[in-house]
Design an enzyme around this catalytic site. Structure first.
Site, PDB file in Angstrom:
ATOM      1  N   LYS A 140       0.864  -1.184   0.000  1.00 49.50           N
ATOM      2  CA  LYS A 140       0.000   0.000   0.000  1.00 49.50           C
ATOM      3  C   LYS A 140       0.898   1.230   0.000  1.00 49.50           C
ATOM      4  O   LYS A 140       1.648   1.469   0.950  1.00 49.50           O
ATOM      5  CB  LYS A 140      -0.882  -0.023   1.253  1.00 49.50           C
ATOM      6  N   HIS A 151     -10.068  -6.877  -4.874  1.00 49.30           N
ATOM      7  CA  HIS A 151      -9.773  -5.814  -3.914  1.00 49.30           C
ATOM      8  C   HIS A 151     -10.264  -6.204  -2.527  1.00 49.30           C
ATOM      9  O   HIS A 151     -11.161  -7.027  -2.384  1.00 49.30           O
ATOM     10  CB  HIS A 151     -10.504  -4.559  -4.411  1.00 49.30           C
TER      11      HIS A 151
HETATM   12  O1  GKR Z   1      -7.241  -0.401   3.978  1.00 50.24           O
HETATM   13  O2  GKR Z   1      -6.199   1.489   3.800  1.00 50.24           O
HETATM   14  C1  GKR Z   1      -6.744   0.521   3.324  1.00 50.24           C
HETATM   15  C2  GKR Z   1      -6.789   0.404   1.811  1.00 50.24           C
HETATM   16  O3  GKR Z   1      -6.174   1.514   1.240  1.00 50.24           O
HETATM   17  C3  GKR Z   1      -8.225   0.283   1.333  1.00 50.24           C
HETATM   18  O4  GKR Z   1      -8.990   1.263   1.940  1.00 50.24           O
HETATM   19  C4  GKR Z   1      -8.362   0.383  -0.175  1.00 50.24           C
HETATM   20  O5  GKR Z   1      -9.713   0.481  -0.522  1.00 50.24           O
HETATM   21  O6  GKR Z   1      -7.288  -1.781  -0.198  1.00 50.24           O
HETATM   22  C5  GKR Z   1      -7.896  -0.831  -0.902  1.00 50.24           C
HETATM   23  C6  GKR Z   1      -7.266  -0.596  -2.242  1.00 50.24           C
HETATM   24  O7  GKR Z   1      -6.727  -1.526  -2.800  1.00 50.24           O
HETATM   25  O8  GKR Z   1      -7.365   0.501  -2.773  1.00 50.24           O
HETATM   26 MG    MG Z   2      -6.342  -0.475  -4.630  1.00 48.41          MG
END
Ligand code: GKR
Ligand code: MG
Length: 421
Positions: free
Chosen positions: A192, A319
């Site tokens: 991420k 996702h």
């Molecule tokens: O859990 O912070 C998180 C992710 O950034 C999530 O909110 C996203 O929706 O995992 C997700 C993504 O792949 O964009």
């Molecule tokens: Mg994403």
């Protein structure tokens, strides 16, 4: 044969502890919210569903649940009609902002999805077949998932350090990957991004490549970069990434980036509904769609999406958002039954300690889950755990997810506007 009618739907909001995971719009709050759906039927069989737990979503779930009483549990198309009619064009908000724009039809699909999963659980139980059989039958017994790495703080402000520790540089990212690969056996890694500068995230990806040369890598900055930055990062990471996820906002911006790199671009932000597919194809914005039954409208809609991806030679992946075991079971049945869902799926599973389901069914081995073969989803509610997590929902003080609002409560100067670099 007389229909099996929906007689009652119980919706229980729950909260579970969530570490301070950082993303492009802020930081995860101390508790993540979900809603647990129990659909009772005239045959005495109950089905389970799981969805988002934000207050406005809960309100819509409650309204639709009332309207579904009396509907045949096999009539899922009718259930979608009832959902759309009941919501009457209401448009929901996605306060955390990382799953794209939401339309009225998207709001109906998000709401319906929770009930569709519960209905399929009932159907499977009535027929004595696993949900994967209702989706065309499992084409694989094992469903692979990927390690989902996050930059994070050592703790939420004021708390003692959590068991995951502070992760703010490349060395700590590699250590986090080592832990996840060792404990879960994952065979793919997603980082991420959109948290530290693109240069530092490139450094982290190279460190992962050096530490795990055989493991496919993905980077997802959730549209934190301009087109120019995205092209620059994509060029530097050429040949290193399996795919680059949502580097920049919008179909047009993604298409500009796509033209300049051989690395496939993936999305869960600019193609979030069927209506996004024609313009995405026309522009050449993405080569991989990250499906998510929670907002694409349930398991069968994602099966339909898979057909479209197959037709237009698009890759298909999955996702994730912070979730519990009912969602994980649903994701696993779906992935088992979709021939072209060949990428390892995202999951936030390793980041939590609690659940509402009885343990034992969903156990990762070599990065994969064995598809449950018992009737329905194959998971059972742990009633004590459900009561405990509901109590936590009532006392946690959070009723809507907002990573930006939480970050701003810690750093009032934080600006969540994207793109940032
Ligand atoms: O859990 O912070 C998180 C992710 O950034 C999530 O909110 C996203 O929706 O995992 C997700 C993504 O792949 O964009
Ligand atoms: Mg994403």
């Amino acid at each position: 044969m007389s229909p099996t009618r929906i007689t009652k739907v119980v919706i229980t909001p729950v909260a579970f502890a969530d570490p301070p995971l950082l993303n492009a719009v802020g930081v995860h709050e101390p508790f993540a919210l979900r809603s647990i759906i129990e659909m009772e039927t005239s045959d005495g069989v109950t089905g389970l569903g799981e969805s988002y737990g934000d207050a406005s979503h809960l309100e819509r779930l409650h309204r639709v649940a009332q309207a579904l009483i009396g509907v045949d549990v096999f009539a899922t198309s009718r259930m979608l009609e009832v959902t759309a009619d009941t919501l009457g064009g209401a448009v929901g908000a996605d306060r955390h902002g990382l799953t794209g724009q939401i339309s009225a039809s998207g709001t109906a699909l998000r709401t319906f999805a929770a009930f569709e999963v519960a209905a399929l659980d009932v159907q499977g139980k009535l027929l004595g077949r696993p949900v994967s059989d209702l989706l065309g039958g499992a084409v694989r017994e094992l469903v692979p998932f990927s390690a989902y790495l996050f930059y994070k703080w050592a703790s939420h402000p004021g708390d003692a350090a959590d068991r995951f520790g502070e992760v703010l540089d490349a060395a700590a990212i590699v250590a986090q990957a080592r832990w996840m690969l060792k404990d879960y056996g994952f065979g793919a890694i997603k980082l991420k991004g959109g948290v530290v500068s693109p240069e530092l995230e490139i450094e982290a990806v190279f460190a992962l490549r050096d530490a795990f040369p055989e493991v496919p890598l993905r980077l997802d900055p959730n549209t934190a970069w301009s087109v120019a930055t995205s092209i620059d990062v994509a060029r530097q990471l050429e040949g290193v990434l399996e795919y680059l996820e949502d580097p920049t906002p919008g179909l047009a911006g993604m298409a500009e980036v796509a033209r300049e790199t051989p690395t496939p671009l993936a999305t869960n932000m600019c193609v979030v509904g069927f209506e996004d597919i024609p313009p995405a194809l026309a522009l050449g914005s993405v080569r991989v769609i990250l499906s998510d039954h929670h907002y694409w409208g349930g398991l069968r809609k994602v099966s339909g999406l898979a057909e479209i991806c197959d037709t237009f030679d698009l890759g298909l992946s999955m996702h994730s958002n912070s979730h519990l075991g009912i969602s994980l079971a649903a994701m696993t049945h779906l992935a088992a039954a979709v021939p072209n869902l060949t990428y390892a799926l995202d999951t936030h599973w390793p980041w939590k300690d609690d659940d509402v389901i009885e343990g034992g069914v969903l156990t990762f081995r070599d990065g994969a889950l064995r598809v449950p073969t018992s009737p329905g989803l194959g998971v059972e509610l742990d009633r004590d755990a459900l009561a405990r997590l509901h109590e936590r929902y009532l006392t946690c003080g959070i009723s809507d997810r907002s990573d930006t609002r939480y970050m701003q409560s810690i750093d009032p100067t934080y600006d969540g506007t994207l793109p940032r670099w």
